[in-house]
Design an enzyme around this catalytic site. Structure first.
Site, PDB file in Angstrom:
ATOM      1  CE  LYS A  99      -3.740  -2.546   2.074  1.00 44.28           C
ATOM      2  NZ  LYS A  99      -4.476  -3.005   3.251  1.00 44.28           N
ATOM      3  CD  GLN A 147      -3.384  -4.769   6.372  1.00 49.84           C
ATOM      4  OE1 GLN A 147      -3.309  -3.799   5.636  1.00 49.84           O
ATOM      5  NE2 GLN A 147      -4.014  -5.878   6.009  1.00 49.84           N
ATOM      6  CG  ASP A 183      -9.552  -0.653   4.508  1.00 50.40           C
ATOM      7  OD1 ASP A 183      -9.245  -0.908   3.333  1.00 50.40           O
ATOM      8  OD2 ASP A 183      -8.885  -1.015   5.493  1.00 50.40           O
TER       9      ASP A 183
END
Ligand code: NAD
Length: 300
Positions: A59, A103, A126
């Site tokens: 990322k 994460q 997200d």
């Protein structure tokens, strides 16, 4: 004369993601040319899970490629939930941060749901927060979960017909299967499918998948979807990323999807490989959500 003519087209997520990233990069260059700050994405990583570290690295690398600013907040495995909530709150209120992700998975002593709910939904790139999920269900502007968003882009850019198609999504997780089923049934392109959402309690899965025009496999079991479970001409999107032991590889394992690619691919009109299919587009989905946040396209 040919015995067999293969008309299968590989859905190349790696290549498509390069194209989409170059489009994003051009937008960033226009922003910078006006003397404005670059879009900024942060990733919170707790502990040293090797798969999570590798996802986060990818990322950050992708941010660099498109000219975004990125921040990696790498926290100790034994951080308390309260301390993590404080870090989340700092990200929530940082005026120079457009979006951030936490994460997953988090260590067992931290309640993932509590952390997810604490994220400012306006920075939830997200797309996991219930506000974004609810807005997605109602067809309102929202940050779409990155993996389903990436799959929509794949279907769109490869001009895959979806209207009226029978689509079977296997797996009902909050981050992949469930939102995917909702997005494919919405009144839009890609969408307008007749969707069946299959899961671990589904009976006679093969009978269901054999009637599918499009199958999205998000199960987490290596090579689970076999050739006798699909019909000729099916479109197969393989979301799975599974590590299987492989002594011939330096790192001791290789990545395989949820689909028995070798035997299923010859029956498909289109199929994604693993790796190089859905994975690269998930990261691109995250970048696009961050750009949308920067441009205030979803929330003012
Ligand atoms: P999950 O474990 O949260 O959910 C798996 C789902 O599969 C469950 O809903 C379960 O009901 C269903 N399932 C399990 N066994 C089944 C069976 N025998 N028949 C039918 N359904 C069954 O997993 P997830 O987070 O949705 O991830 C699924 C896979 O996708 C994993 O391999 C994961 O690593 C991968 N993944 C890839 C990306 C990407 O970017 N490519 C992103 C997220 C997840």
């Amino acid at each position: 004369m040919y015995d067999y003519i293969c008309t299968m087209e590989l859905l190349d997520g790696k290549q498509l993601s390069k194209i989409l990233k170059s489009e994003i990069k051009q937008e960033v260059e226009k922003i910078m040319a006006k003397g404005e700050r670059a879009p900024h994405l942060a990733a919170i990583l707790v502990g040293n899970n090797p798969a999570s570290q590798s996802y986060v690295r990818s990322k950050v690398r992708s941010c660099d490629e498109v000219g975004f600013r990125s921040t990696l907040l790498h926290l100790e495995e034994n951080i308390t939930e309260k301390e993590l909530l404080e870090v989340v709150e700092r990200c929530n209120t940082d005026p120079e941060l457009d979006g951030f992700i936490v994460q997953l998975p988090l260590p067992d002593h931290i309640n993932e749901q509590r952390i997810n709910l604490a994220i400012n939904y306006k920075k939830d790139v997200d797309g996991f927060h219930p506000v974004n999920f609810g807005r997605m269900v109602q067809g309102l502007p929202a940050f779409l979960p990155a993996t389903p968003f990436g799959i929509l882009m794949m279907l769109d850019r490869y001009h895959i017909e979806t209207e009226g198609k029978n689509c079977v999504v296997i797996g009902r997780s909050n981050i992949v299967g469930q939102p995917m089923s909702i997005l494919l049934s919405r009144k839009a392109y890609p969408g307008n499918c007749t969707v069946t959402l299959a899961h671990s309690r589904t009976k006679n899965l093969s009978e269901i998948t054999r009637k599918a025009d499009i199958i999205v496999a998000a199960i987490g079991r290596p090579n689970y979807l076999k050739a006798d479970m699909v019909s000729e001409g099916v479109v197969v999107i393989d979301v799975g990323i599974n590590r299987v032991e492989d002594a011939s590889r330096k790192r001791g394992y290789r990545l395989v999807g949820d689909v028995d690619f070798e035997n299923v691919a010859p029956k498909c009109s289109h199929i994604t490989p693993v790796p190089g299919g859905v994975g690269p587009l998930t990261v691109t989905g995250l970048l696009l959500n961050t750009l949308k946040s920067y441009n205030k396209e979803v929330y003012i």
